[in-house]
Write a protein that holds these residues in place. Structure first.
Motif, PDB file in Angstrom:
ATOM      1  N   HIS A   1      -7.439   9.505  -4.495  1.00 33.10           N
ATOM      2  CA  HIS A   1      -8.561  10.776  -5.029  1.00 33.10           C
ATOM      3  C   HIS A   1     -10.065  10.732  -4.790  1.00 33.10           C
ATOM      4  O   HIS A   1      -9.883  11.992  -4.594  1.00 33.10           O
ATOM      5  N   ALA A   2      -9.887   9.755  -4.734  1.00 35.80           N
ATOM      6  CA  ALA A   2     -12.545   9.954  -3.747  1.00 35.80           C
ATOM      7  C   ALA A   2     -12.203  10.966  -2.756  1.00 35.80           C
ATOM      8  O   ALA A   2     -13.106  11.723  -2.134  1.00 35.80           O
ATOM      9  N   ALA A   3     -11.129  10.905  -1.636  1.00 37.25           N
ATOM     10  CA  ALA A   3     -10.842  11.499  -0.125  1.00 37.25           C
ATOM     11  C   ALA A   3     -10.772  12.409  -0.213  1.00 37.25           C
ATOM     12  O   ALA A   3     -11.417  13.306   0.004  1.00 37.25           O
ATOM     13  N   GLU A   4      -9.686  12.732  -1.365  1.00 43.61           N
ATOM     14  CA  GLU A   4      -9.320  14.655  -1.809  1.00 43.61           C
ATOM     15  C   GLU A   4      -9.625  15.288  -2.041  1.00 43.61           C
ATOM     16  O   GLU A   4     -10.429  16.745  -1.550  1.00 43.61           O
ATOM     17  N   GLN A   5     -11.215  14.830  -2.867  1.00 44.18           N
ATOM     18  CA  GLN A   5     -11.947  15.174  -3.435  1.00 44.18           C
ATOM     19  C   GLN A   5     -13.149  15.884  -2.407  1.00 44.18           C
ATOM     20  O   GLN A   5     -13.885  16.691  -2.737  1.00 44.18           O
ATOM     21  N   PHE A   6     -13.478  14.811  -1.821  1.00 47.19           N
ATOM     22  CA  PHE A   6     -14.485  14.325  -0.443  1.00 47.19           C
ATOM     23  C   PHE A   6     -13.677  15.777   0.362  1.00 47.19           C
ATOM     24  O   PHE A   6     -14.795  16.365   0.593  1.00 47.19           O
TER      25      PHE A   6
ATOM     26  N   SER B   1     -18.728   5.849   5.050  1.00 46.10           N
ATOM     27  CA  SER B   1     -20.001   6.193   4.697  1.00 46.10           C
ATOM     28  C   SER B   1     -20.213   8.079   3.728  1.00 46.10           C
ATOM     29  O   SER B   1     -20.578   7.242   2.536  1.00 46.10           O
ATOM     30  N   ASN B   2     -20.181   8.291   4.698  1.00 47.52           N
ATOM     31  CA  ASN B   2     -19.715   9.735   3.690  1.00 47.52           C
ATOM     32  C   ASN B   2     -19.108   9.744   3.130  1.00 47.52           C
ATOM     33  O   ASN B   2     -19.457  10.955   1.677  1.00 47.52           O
ATOM     34  N   LEU B   3     -18.163   9.663   2.710  1.00 49.39           N
ATOM     35  CA  LEU B   3     -17.298   9.315   1.541  1.00 49.39           C
ATOM     36  C   LEU B   3     -17.683   9.020   0.802  1.00 49.39           C
ATOM     37  O   LEU B   3     -18.188   8.917  -1.033  1.00 49.39           O
ATOM     38  N   PHE B   4     -18.022   7.410   0.797  1.00 46.09           N
ATOM     39  CA  PHE B   4     -18.903   6.406  -0.206  1.00 46.09           C
ATOM     40  C   PHE B   4     -20.346   7.163  -0.894  1.00 46.09           C
ATOM     41  O   PHE B   4     -20.736   7.102  -2.109  1.00 46.09           O
ATOM     42  N   ASN B   5     -20.964   7.826   0.219  1.00 45.19           N
ATOM     43  CA  ASN B   5     -22.147   7.980  -0.619  1.00 45.19           C
ATOM     44  C   ASN B   5     -21.708   9.476  -1.793  1.00 45.19           C
ATOM     45  O   ASN B   5     -22.257   9.938  -2.617  1.00 45.19           O
ATOM     46  N   PHE B   6     -20.788  10.350  -1.224  1.00 47.46           N
ATOM     47  CA  PHE B   6     -19.887  11.195  -2.301  1.00 47.46           C
ATOM     48  C   PHE B   6     -19.701  11.034  -3.087  1.00 47.46           C
ATOM     49  O   PHE B   6     -19.930  11.349  -3.911  1.00 47.46           O
TER      50      PHE B   6
END
Length: 386
Positions: free
Chosen positions: A109-114, A177-182
């Motif tokens: 879900h996080a990846a999709e939203q990012f 890193s960009n995903l986790f910052n998001f």
């Protein structure tokens, strides 16, 4: 709870007595042997301890947890790991972990939203494709996990399983890193767990480049629609993403420069790239007033394969054009700062770590003298851009 065992003198049937207090009463128990008295004392001590704990509203399991925490604290202090551990802090930390987990989302879900957020920012098609590819690979491994539970070890294990060079792993880590910052910004996780993940680049593995003979043969064999793009790639060192955004109006042939706008560069800063005399010669027959230089991905790839086949090039090195340009430019001009400036680097570290192959200066000078055939074919002449 203290239980006292004492020997008895003169008692006809027992030789030992255990004395203790329970429920506000003083009690005694008699035994024939000392071992029997000791066994009773041990059992009664546990019973009395549990009763005392229960009276204070603490269950036996909670009391055992407290004892375990004390033992852990003792071990940590003895081994000089930390002086800050305590039962209270352990409870608070775990409670925060549970709250974070309950309010978090899955990696998928996080990846999709990012990715959706990047689309709304109108990132380039190539950038989105790169993100999508790397995020999809991560989802295959951890897609169902709650993102707040992903640890540094999880990230390191994932990156270690990726085939390729250290640079490949670094590129994957950058996307994560960009995903986790998001996710941190969305309060889906407390910290970016990739921040402390280190990867050692393959500094001892030289970048792949083409020889002068291979490049000359390739450009001669290439279809006219890809010649300008590859001439710029090899003799000006532009990135692939920059080539994809390049328009003929950015080519200032008379001024001898390529004017890259902030939207076209990786750093989002305008960059002026020098057009060498031989690059000018390669571009001049094809130049147009405006319009994209690079054809579609499929045409671009297929045309390159055909040209490589005709030129006898069996293996096309990764990032061959930019690596070849950087290596030859550094050797020809012997000025690392100048080469880094042309590449769009803020310093020279990246140049020496990732882009430099040792090239003889005479070969590097000859590289920038590779000229097109005198009579190119299938060329449609257009007005030269200013």
């Amino acid at each position: 709870m203290k239980i006292t065992i004492k020997p008895l003198k003169g008692h006809p049937g027992y030789k030992f007595r255990a004395s203790f207090s329970q429920g506000g009463k003083y009690l005694q128990k008699y035994f024939k042997t000392k071992q029997e008295a000791k066994n009773f004392a041990d059992a009664k001590a546990v019973e009395l301890e549990n009763v005392g704990i229960a009276e204070r509203g603490v269950s036996p399991s909670e009391f055992r947890a407290l004892l375990s925490a004390r033992e852990i604290e003792k071990q940590l202090r003895a081994s000089h790991v930390t002086e800050e551990f305590s039962f209270e802090r352990a409870v608070e930390f775990y409670a925060a972990h549970l709250r974070s987990t309950k309010s978090s989302v899955t990696v998928k879900h996080a990846a999709e939203q990012f990715l959706f957020s990047q689309e709304r920012k109108k990132r380039s098609k190539r950038h989105l494709q790169n993100l999508g590819y790397r995020l999809a690979a991560f989802e295959l491994v951890y897609g169902k996990r709650i993102i707040s539970t992903i640890t540094k070890d999880d990230v390191e294990n994932y990156l270690a399983g990726i085939k390729g060079t250290g640079r490949t792993q670094i590129n994957h880590r950058a996307v994560l890193s960009n995903l986790f910052n998001f996710a941190v910004g969305k309060s889906w996780m407390a910290v970016n767990t990739t921040a402390s993940v280190e990867i050692t680049p393959d500094k001892n593995t030289p970048p792949g480049i083409l020889t002068n003979a291979e490049l000359a043969a390739f450009l001669v064999a290439a279809e006219p629609r890809i010649v300008p793009v590859y001439a710029i790639a090899f003799f000006a060192g532009l990135r692939e993403a920059e080539l994809a955004r390049l328009d003929w109006k950015d080519i200032k042939l008379k001024r001898g420069i390529i004017d890259l706008s902030a939207k076209a560069t990786k750093s989002a800063q305008r960059r002026i790239v020098t057009i060498s005399p031989n690059l000018k010669a390669w571009l001049k027959p094809y130049v147009q007033a405006s319009g994209p230089l690079r054809p579609s991905d499929q045409i671009f790839r297929n045309s390159r394969k055909t040209a490589c086949l005709v030129a006898g090039i069996k293996d096309w090195p990764h990032n061959a054009a930019r690596h070849t340009f950087a290596s030859c430019h550094l050797a020809a001009y012997e000025n690392a700062a100048k080469t880094a400036l042309e590449l769009g680097h803020k310093g020279t570290d990246v140049l020496f770590d990732h882009y430099r192959e040792i090239v003889a200066r005479k070969d590097a000078i000859a590289y920038f003298k590779i000229m097109p055939p005198k009579t190119p074919t299938n060329i449609i002449r257009m007005e030269v851009a200013a």
